[in-house]
Scaffold this motif. Structure first.
Motif, PDB file in Angstrom:
ATOM      1  N   SER A 133       0.837  -1.194   0.000  1.00 21.83           N
ATOM      2  CA  SER A 133       0.000   0.000   0.000  1.00 21.83           C
ATOM      3  C   SER A 133       0.874   1.247   0.000  1.00 21.83           C
ATOM      4  O   SER A 133       0.383   2.359   0.156  1.00 21.83           O
ATOM      5  N   GLY A 134       2.197   1.068  -0.152  1.00 22.38           N
ATOM      6  CA  GLY A 134       3.138   2.176  -0.069  1.00 22.38           C
ATOM      7  C   GLY A 134       3.858   2.446  -1.371  1.00 22.38           C
ATOM      8  O   GLY A 134       3.486   1.920  -2.424  1.00 22.38           O
ATOM      9  N   PRO A 135       4.908   3.256  -1.339  1.00 19.18           N
ATOM     10  CA  PRO A 135       5.574   3.692  -2.562  1.00 19.18           C
ATOM     11  C   PRO A 135       6.352   2.598  -3.293  1.00 19.18           C
ATOM     12  O   PRO A 135       6.626   2.732  -4.488  1.00 19.18           O
ATOM     13  N   TYR A 136       6.694   1.531  -2.591  1.00 20.48           N
ATOM     14  CA  TYR A 136       7.418   0.432  -3.230  1.00 20.48           C
ATOM     15  C   TYR A 136       6.679  -0.876  -3.013  1.00 20.48           C
ATOM     16  O   TYR A 136       5.866  -1.014  -2.100  1.00 20.48           O
ATOM     17  N   LYS A 137       6.982  -1.849  -3.868  1.00 15.02           N
ATOM     18  CA  LYS A 137       6.417  -3.182  -3.737  1.00 15.02           C
ATOM     19  C   LYS A 137       7.537  -4.192  -3.933  1.00 15.02           C
ATOM     20  O   LYS A 137       8.618  -3.862  -4.441  1.00 15.02           O
ATOM     21  N   VAL A 138       7.296  -5.427  -3.531  1.00 14.30           N
ATOM     22  CA  VAL A 138       8.316  -6.463  -3.629  1.00 14.30           C
ATOM     23  C   VAL A 138       8.492  -6.855  -5.094  1.00 14.30           C
ATOM     24  O   VAL A 138       7.539  -7.237  -5.772  1.00 14.30           O
ATOM     25  N   GLY A 139       9.739  -6.744  -5.553  1.00 17.84           N
ATOM     26  CA  GLY A 139      10.049  -7.220  -6.891  1.00 17.84           C
ATOM     27  C   GLY A 139      10.520  -8.663  -6.856  1.00 17.84           C
ATOM     28  O   GLY A 139      10.082  -9.502  -7.626  1.00 17.84           O
ATOM     29  N   ASP A 140      11.421  -8.950  -5.902  1.00 15.04           N
ATOM     30  CA  ASP A 140      11.973 -10.299  -5.771  1.00 15.04           C
ATOM     31  C   ASP A 140      12.433 -10.479  -4.324  1.00 15.04           C
ATOM     32  O   ASP A 140      12.914  -9.535  -3.702  1.00 15.04           O
ATOM     33  N   TYR A 141      12.264 -11.683  -3.798  1.00 22.21           N
ATOM     34  CA  TYR A 141      12.678 -11.953  -2.417  1.00 22.21           C
ATOM     35  C   TYR A 141      13.232 -13.349  -2.324  1.00 22.21           C
ATOM     36  O   TYR A 141      12.557 -14.324  -2.668  1.00 22.21           O
ATOM     37  N   LYS A 142      14.472 -13.473  -1.848  1.00 29.10           N
ATOM     38  CA  LYS A 142      15.101 -14.758  -1.562  1.00 29.10           C
ATOM     39  C   LYS A 142      15.336 -14.789  -0.058  1.00 29.10           C
ATOM     40  O   LYS A 142      16.164 -14.024   0.467  1.00 29.10           O
ATOM     41  N   VAL A 143      14.594 -15.647   0.629  1.00 30.95           N
ATOM     42  CA  VAL A 143      14.584 -15.666   2.097  1.00 30.95           C
ATOM     43  C   VAL A 143      16.006 -15.752   2.655  1.00 30.95           C
ATOM     44  O   VAL A 143      16.780 -16.622   2.275  1.00 30.95           O
ATOM     45  N   HIS A 154       0.891   2.409  -8.481  1.00 26.03           N
ATOM     46  CA  HIS A 154      -0.433   2.845  -8.029  1.00 26.03           C
ATOM     47  C   HIS A 154      -0.384   3.690  -6.754  1.00 26.03           C
ATOM     48  O   HIS A 154      -1.427   4.122  -6.265  1.00 26.03           O
ATOM     49  N   TRP A 155       0.821   3.922  -6.231  1.00 25.56           N
ATOM     50  CA  TRP A 155       0.968   4.801  -5.066  1.00 25.56           C
ATOM     51  C   TRP A 155       0.931   6.249  -5.536  1.00 25.56           C
ATOM     52  O   TRP A 155       1.582   6.626  -6.514  1.00 25.56           O
ATOM     53  N   ASP A 156       0.167   7.081  -4.850  1.00 27.74           N
ATOM     54  CA  ASP A 156      -0.012   8.476  -5.234  1.00 27.74           C
ATOM     55  C   ASP A 156       0.694   9.372  -4.212  1.00 27.74           C
ATOM     56  O   ASP A 156       0.285   9.419  -3.046  1.00 27.74           O
ATOM     57  N   PRO A 157       1.733  10.105  -4.619  1.00 27.63           N
ATOM     58  CA  PRO A 157       2.463  10.950  -3.658  1.00 27.63           C
ATOM     59  C   PRO A 157       1.584  12.016  -3.016  1.00 27.63           C
ATOM     60  O   PRO A 157       1.898  12.499  -1.924  1.00 27.63           O
ATOM     61  N   ARG A 158       0.468  12.371  -3.638  1.00 30.50           N
ATOM     62  CA  ARG A 158      -0.424  13.367  -3.045  1.00 30.50           C
ATOM     63  C   ARG A 158      -1.106  12.841  -1.781  1.00 30.50           C
ATOM     64  O   ARG A 158      -1.638  13.616  -0.985  1.00 30.50           O
ATOM     65  N   ILE A 162       5.042  11.874   3.732  1.00 28.77           N
ATOM     66  CA  ILE A 162       6.190  11.380   4.503  1.00 28.77           C
ATOM     67  C   ILE A 162       7.146  10.562   3.646  1.00 28.77           C
ATOM     68  O   ILE A 162       8.360  10.709   3.738  1.00 28.77           O
ATOM     69  N   ARG A 163       6.603   9.708   2.783  1.00 29.14           N
ATOM     70  CA  ARG A 163       7.449   8.814   1.998  1.00 29.14           C
ATOM     71  C   ARG A 163       7.549   9.312   0.552  1.00 29.14           C
ATOM     72  O   ARG A 163       6.742  10.110   0.098  1.00 29.14           O
ATOM     73  N   HIS A 164       8.567   8.805  -0.139  1.00 30.34           N
ATOM     74  CA  HIS A 164       8.836   9.269  -1.498  1.00 30.34           C
ATOM     75  C   HIS A 164       9.227   8.102  -2.397  1.00 30.34           C
ATOM     76  O   HIS A 164       9.440   6.992  -1.925  1.00 30.34           O
ATOM     77  N   GLN A 165       9.354   8.396  -3.696  1.00 27.92           N
ATOM     78  CA  GLN A 165       9.761   7.401  -4.687  1.00 27.92           C
ATOM     79  C   GLN A 165      10.978   7.898  -5.454  1.00 27.92           C
ATOM     80  O   GLN A 165      11.067   7.762  -6.658  1.00 27.92           O
ATOM     81  N   TYR A 166      11.922   8.498  -4.734  1.00 28.45           N
ATOM     82  CA  TYR A 166      13.069   9.099  -5.410  1.00 28.45           C
ATOM     83  C   TYR A 166      13.942   8.042  -6.095  1.00 28.45           C
ATOM     84  O   TYR A 166      14.420   8.253  -7.202  1.00 28.45           O
ATOM     85  N   ALA A 167      14.197   6.941  -5.407  1.00 29.67           N
ATOM     86  CA  ALA A 167      15.049   5.887  -5.976  1.00 29.67           C
ATOM     87  C   ALA A 167      14.221   4.969  -6.875  1.00 29.67           C
ATOM     88  O   ALA A 167      13.061   4.677  -6.579  1.00 29.67           O
ATOM     89  N   ASP A 168      14.818   4.518  -7.980  1.00 25.19           N
ATOM     90  CA  ASP A 168      14.130   3.583  -8.879  1.00 25.19           C
ATOM     91  C   ASP A 168      13.838   2.263  -8.164  1.00 25.19           C
ATOM     92  O   ASP A 168      12.781   1.673  -8.334  1.00 25.19           O
ATOM     93  N   VAL A 471      15.665   9.023   0.699  1.00 24.05           N
ATOM     94  CA  VAL A 471      16.976   8.819   0.074  1.00 24.05           C
ATOM     95  C   VAL A 471      16.875   8.939  -1.454  1.00 24.05           C
ATOM     96  O   VAL A 471      15.913   8.478  -2.063  1.00 24.05           O
ATOM     97  N   PHE A 472      17.886   9.576  -2.050  1.00 19.81           N
ATOM     98  CA  PHE A 472      17.947   9.651  -3.505  1.00 19.81           C
ATOM     99  C   PHE A 472      19.384   9.464  -3.967  1.00 19.81           C
ATOM    100  O   PHE A 472      20.328   9.632  -3.209  1.00 19.81           O
TER     101      PHE A 472
END
Length: 474
Positions: A133-143, A154-158, A162-168, A471-472
């Protein structure tokens, strides 16, 4: 996600939150109050054994009693009654707590009080692929190895100041030792220029090198954390308060801190509460600032007064390199103060379980605690409420004082956290001076370094770690 920090009514027992417009999950579907309710009700399921449980306990019962209200969580179609947790419409969530809780806005901001889409809830497996529900989502996870976070389109900065999407993306890897990460940050080469660690500190043995390297000044931080290291005293075994006071005077705070890394690892503690806490006052009843190596003469006088000179102390410590070194300075200090010390080395893998056993056979042992938010309701009750003594709980000194318990209830009922703050400090000071279920040793510090190619790195004072939200890459 809420429009504000909540509205209290019914003397602080009822809290109402309204969701913002435009909130969406990673698949673009709207987030509703029912998703928030599901996220809370799944905490009642028996498999939920990790993480803070303030909200379900405040709603339905202390300890594990809250689980009786919804033993299987929401998975069989059952829900908490609206008199406990209400969602009168898609935008409104109403909490009806059993007692007033002025710090409800902090508790509802904890990471596990989040919306969960029912059809995406995989129970125990949800940790591996939480539905964002936030600015990032899981792309890949190796436990246990790596985690890649990518932008959630689908995250809307408006909706989120508090949070951002500066980093790819964030490419996260686990298991880095302090010495390895410190060497890489110092070299500052290649991809390490755009690397940070959330919690790895500068390796203690490399502190001087980092401080002397000029190019690190703009890419390091040194902050006091909301964590405190203690030596706890088992009040079930050490019943004479004069013996406990003698121990408190004898403990060599400065030498223990030095073995943990010195000034960049912490600050000598003078009372139970961290300076990061709201309402903190620098009280010092055992004169730790003036006598960081302890006061063996004062300790010995107390032992003589109690007729306990030569008292044997069973001292338990974990078999880590640091704690083995600490055990030497502690033993020497206690012997100078007139104690006889029996050392008990405990496997570090089972350490926490061993000291959290109410029937343990130890007199003193190192413990630590971190506040979940900067209000001392997350420190004093778990550590010193006698009603919370149980195997695995955090009242490590087993203090059970009816007056302390009553004061905890009184302060918890204060409807304003700012008014409650000095009351928590007074109670913590009284526990330290009158009951002495342990002695604070040092307030932890976070000494961090990161790559020169990053900007927006700051410290998160509530979590006591690096904050990645702004962070950016330069």
């Amino acid at each position: 996600m809420a429009t504000d920090a909540g509205t209290a009514s019914d003397g602080g027992k009822t809290w109402t939150f309204t969701l913002k417009d435009g909130l969406k999950f990673e698949d673009g579907s709207p987030i509703t109050s029912q998703d928030v309710r599901w996220g809370i009700e799944r905490l009642y399921a028996s498999y939920q054994s990790d993480g803070p449980l303030y909200i379900p306990q405040w709603l339905s019962g202390d300890g594990n009693d809250f689980r009786k209200a919804l033993p299987d969580g929401p998975y069989d179609g059952k829900h908490l009654p609206s008199s406990v947790l209400d969602t009168p419409n898609d935008k409104t969530i109403v909490f009806h707590f059993r007692q007033p809780h002025a710090d409800a806005p902090f508790a509802t901001a904890m990471p596990n009080v989040a919306p969960v889409k029912a059809e995406k809830d995989t129970k125990q497996k949800y940790d591996n692929a939480p539905f964002s529900s936030g600015p990032y989502k899981v792309g890949d996870y190796k436990v246990g190895k790596s985690l890649t976070l990518v932008r959630n389109e689908h995250w809307d900065p408006r909706t989120d100041p508090i949070r951002h999407q500066y980093a790819d993306r964030f490419d996260i890897s686990f298991g880095h030792q302090y010495a390895d990460s410190t060497r890489r940050f110092l070299a500052d080469q290649g991809s390490d220029k755009t690397t940070l660690s959330f919690s790895n500190a500068v390796a203690p043995e490399m502190t001087e090198k980092v401080l002397n390297q000029a190019d690190t000044k703009g890419r390091r931080l040194l902050e006091v954390q909301p964590y405190v290291d203690y030596i706890s005293f088992n009040t079930d075994r050490l019943k004479d308060v004069r013996v406990r006071k003698a121990l408190a005077y004898a403990i060599p705070n400065g030498q223990i801190l030095q073995q943990n890394g010195g000034a960049t690892a912490g600050v000598i503690a003078t009372n139970f509460l961290s300076p990061a806490m709201d309402g903190y006052r620098p009280t010092d009843p055992f004169d730790k600032k003036a006598k960081p190596a302890g006061d063996p003469e004062k300790a010995k006088a107390l032992l003589k007064e109690a007729g306990k000179l030569g008292q044997e102390i069973v001292y338990a410590y974990a078999n880590t390199d640091v704690q083995q070194k600490v055990s030497v300075v502690v033993t020497q200090a206690l012997e100078r103060a007139g104690f006889t010390v029996q050392k008990k080395e405990v496997d570090s893998n089972t350490w926490r379980t061993a000291i959290a056993d109410v029937k343990n056979k130890f007199d003193i042992y190192r413990t630590s605690w971190g506040a979940d938010w900067p209000v001392s309701s997350t420190v004093v009750p778990p550590l010193y409420d006698g009603r919370q003594i149980a195997d695995g709980a955090q009242n490590y000194g087993h203090l059970d004082n009816a007056r302390v318990n009553a004061d905890i209830d009184r302060i918890n009922a204060i409807p304003d956290v700012k008014q409650a703050a000095p009351e928590w400090q007074k109670l913590a000071d009284r526990v330290l001076t009158d009951d002495v279920p342990g002695v604070p040793v040092f307030y932890n510090r976070q000494f961090s370094l990161w790559g020169s190619g990053l900007g927006g790195v700051k410290y998160h004072p509530v979590y006591g770690s690096v904050d990645p939200t702004g962070v950016f890459v330069k």
